[in-house]
Motif scaffolding. Structure first.
Motif, PDB file in Angstrom:
ATOM      1  N   TYR A  86     -50.321  26.695 -72.292  1.00 41.58           N
ATOM      2  CA  TYR A  86     -50.576  28.069 -72.720  1.00 41.58           C
ATOM      3  C   TYR A  86     -49.365  28.557 -73.493  1.00 41.58           C
ATOM      4  O   TYR A  86     -48.258  28.586 -72.954  1.00 41.58           O
ATOM      5  CB  TYR A  86     -50.791  29.003 -71.516  1.00 41.58           C
ATOM      6  CG  TYR A  86     -52.070  28.775 -70.769  1.00 41.58           C
ATOM      7  CD1 TYR A  86     -53.253  29.369 -71.175  1.00 41.58           C
ATOM      8  CD2 TYR A  86     -52.083  27.970 -69.630  1.00 41.58           C
ATOM      9  CE1 TYR A  86     -54.439  29.155 -70.476  1.00 41.58           C
ATOM     10  CE2 TYR A  86     -53.255  27.757 -68.924  1.00 41.58           C
ATOM     11  CZ  TYR A  86     -54.423  28.358 -69.352  1.00 41.58           C
ATOM     12  OH  TYR A  86     -55.590  28.146 -68.650  1.00 41.58           O
ATOM     13  N   LYS A  88     -47.965  31.857 -74.896  1.00 37.01           N
ATOM     14  CA  LYS A  88     -48.149  33.302 -74.827  1.00 37.01           C
ATOM     15  C   LYS A  88     -47.732  33.941 -76.148  1.00 37.01           C
ATOM     16  O   LYS A  88     -47.123  33.306 -77.008  1.00 37.01           O
ATOM     17  CB  LYS A  88     -47.342  33.887 -73.655  1.00 37.01           C
ATOM     18  CG  LYS A  88     -47.671  33.255 -72.312  1.00 37.01           C
ATOM     19  CD  LYS A  88     -49.106  33.495 -71.917  1.00 37.01           C
ATOM     20  CE  LYS A  88     -49.365  32.945 -70.520  1.00 37.01           C
ATOM     21  NZ  LYS A  88     -50.669  33.200 -70.029  1.00 37.01           N
ATOM     22  N   SER A  89     -48.024  35.222 -76.320  1.00 33.20           N
ATOM     23  CA  SER A  89     -47.792  35.914 -77.592  1.00 33.20           C
ATOM     24  C   SER A  89     -46.325  35.929 -78.014  1.00 33.20           C
ATOM     25  O   SER A  89     -46.026  36.043 -79.197  1.00 33.20           O
ATOM     26  CB  SER A  89     -48.330  37.343 -77.523  1.00 33.20           C
ATOM     27  OG  SER A  89     -47.650  38.079 -76.527  1.00 33.20           O
ATOM     28  N   THR A  90     -45.398  35.794 -77.068  1.00 33.32           N
ATOM     29  CA  THR A  90     -43.966  35.822 -77.376  1.00 33.32           C
ATOM     30  C   THR A  90     -43.356  34.434 -77.519  1.00 33.32           C
ATOM     31  O   THR A  90     -42.155  34.308 -77.749  1.00 33.32           O
ATOM     32  CB  THR A  90     -43.207  36.585 -76.267  1.00 33.32           C
ATOM     33  OG1 THR A  90     -43.517  35.972 -75.004  1.00 33.32           O
ATOM     34  CG2 THR A  90     -43.612  38.051 -76.236  1.00 33.32           C
ATOM     35  N   VAL A 104     -53.438  29.249 -77.480  1.00 30.11           N
ATOM     36  CA  VAL A 104     -52.396  30.012 -78.159  1.00 30.11           C
ATOM     37  C   VAL A 104     -52.846  31.456 -78.272  1.00 30.11           C
ATOM     38  O   VAL A 104     -53.864  31.747 -78.902  1.00 30.11           O
ATOM     39  CB  VAL A 104     -52.104  29.450 -79.570  1.00 30.11           C
ATOM     40  CG1 VAL A 104     -50.963  30.227 -80.230  1.00 30.11           C
ATOM     41  CG2 VAL A 104     -51.778  27.964 -79.510  1.00 30.11           C
ATOM     42  N   GLU A 105     -52.080  32.366 -77.655  1.00 27.95           N
ATOM     43  CA  GLU A 105     -52.372  33.785 -77.785  1.00 27.95           C
ATOM     44  C   GLU A 105     -51.957  34.251 -79.172  1.00 27.95           C
ATOM     45  O   GLU A 105     -51.067  33.672 -79.797  1.00 27.95           O
ATOM     46  CB  GLU A 105     -51.587  34.600 -76.743  1.00 27.95           C
ATOM     47  CG  GLU A 105     -52.107  34.475 -75.349  1.00 27.95           C
ATOM     48  CD  GLU A 105     -51.343  35.369 -74.352  1.00 27.95           C
ATOM     49  OE1 GLU A 105     -50.403  36.092 -74.763  1.00 27.95           O
ATOM     50  OE2 GLU A 105     -51.707  35.328 -73.175  1.00 27.95           O
ATOM     51  N   SER A 106     -52.562  35.332 -79.642  1.00 28.09           N
ATOM     52  CA  SER A 106     -52.206  35.917 -80.922  1.00 28.09           C
ATOM     53  C   SER A 106     -50.722  36.275 -80.913  1.00 28.09           C
ATOM     54  O   SER A 106     -50.245  36.950 -80.010  1.00 28.09           O
ATOM     55  CB  SER A 106     -53.045  37.179 -81.158  1.00 28.09           C
ATOM     56  OG  SER A 106     -52.684  37.772 -82.380  1.00 28.09           O
ATOM     57  N   GLY A 107     -49.992  35.761 -81.894  1.00 25.49           N
ATOM     58  CA  GLY A 107     -48.552  36.000 -81.979  1.00 25.49           C
ATOM     59  C   GLY A 107     -47.728  34.807 -81.542  1.00 25.49           C
ATOM     60  O   GLY A 107     -46.571  34.685 -81.914  1.00 25.49           O
ATOM     61  N   GLU A 109     -46.216  31.147 -81.579  1.00 25.23           N
ATOM     62  CA  GLU A 109     -45.895  30.313 -82.739  1.00 25.23           C
ATOM     63  C   GLU A 109     -45.427  28.927 -82.316  1.00 25.23           C
ATOM     64  O   GLU A 109     -44.762  28.784 -81.297  1.00 25.23           O
ATOM     65  CB  GLU A 109     -44.744  30.931 -83.545  1.00 25.23           C
ATOM     66  CG  GLU A 109     -45.054  32.249 -84.181  1.00 25.23           C
ATOM     67  CD  GLU A 109     -43.856  32.796 -84.949  1.00 25.23           C
ATOM     68  OE1 GLU A 109     -42.853  32.065 -85.127  1.00 25.23           O
ATOM     69  OE2 GLU A 109     -43.920  33.959 -85.353  1.00 25.23           O
TER      70      GLU A 109
END
Length: 135
Positions: A86, A88-90, A104-107, A109
């Motif tokens: 996973y 996370k966005s950060t 992959v959460e939005s944001g 990378e």
């Protein structure tokens, strides 16, 4: 009623739970059969046969190998996860990823190659194959 009999405390399913605090810097490799959570900085690699959690303030400057992982911090190195990863966005990963499943959460990378699925070749083996073929 009071009793002198001790109650058994249930153990963590995969052994120990290891936590590296936010203000901690470790130089060297970590190997564990239990869960590992890093909120500080690791300059070296981490390998666990269980779950890796990299908190939002966590940084790994090296490779990460685990059964599963939740990444919220930064990794500068390759990531090999046998089950599910996973991001996370950060999260920020600079390196190659090899995993069975990726979320992959939005944001979130990552900059590098990604191999997915049960038949994906582990990153180290892929590099050796590429070197042997001369690519």
């Amino acid at each position: 009623m009071l009793s002198n009999k001790k109650k058994d405390t249930p153990a963590a399913p995969n052994g120990s739970i290891n936590v590296i605090g936010a203000d901690t810097v470790i130089e060297g490799d970590i190997t564990s059969s239990g869960d590992v959570r890093i909120d500080g900085t690791l300059v070296g690699s981490v390998k666990t046969s269980s779950k890796l959690v990299l908190g939002i303030s966590g940084k790994i400057e090296g490779n990460a190998h685990a059964k599963s992982a939740d990444i919220s911090g930064k990794v500068a190195g390759n990531v090999e996860i046998s089950e599910i990863l996973y991001l996370k966005s950060t999260s920020r990963i600079v390196g190659d990823i090899q995993t069975n499943k990726l979320v992959v959460e939005s944001g979130g990378e990552f900059n590098g190659k990604c191999q997915m699925g049960k038949t994906a070749i582990p990153i180290d083996a892929a590099k050796q194959t590429k070197d042997a073929v001369g690519q």
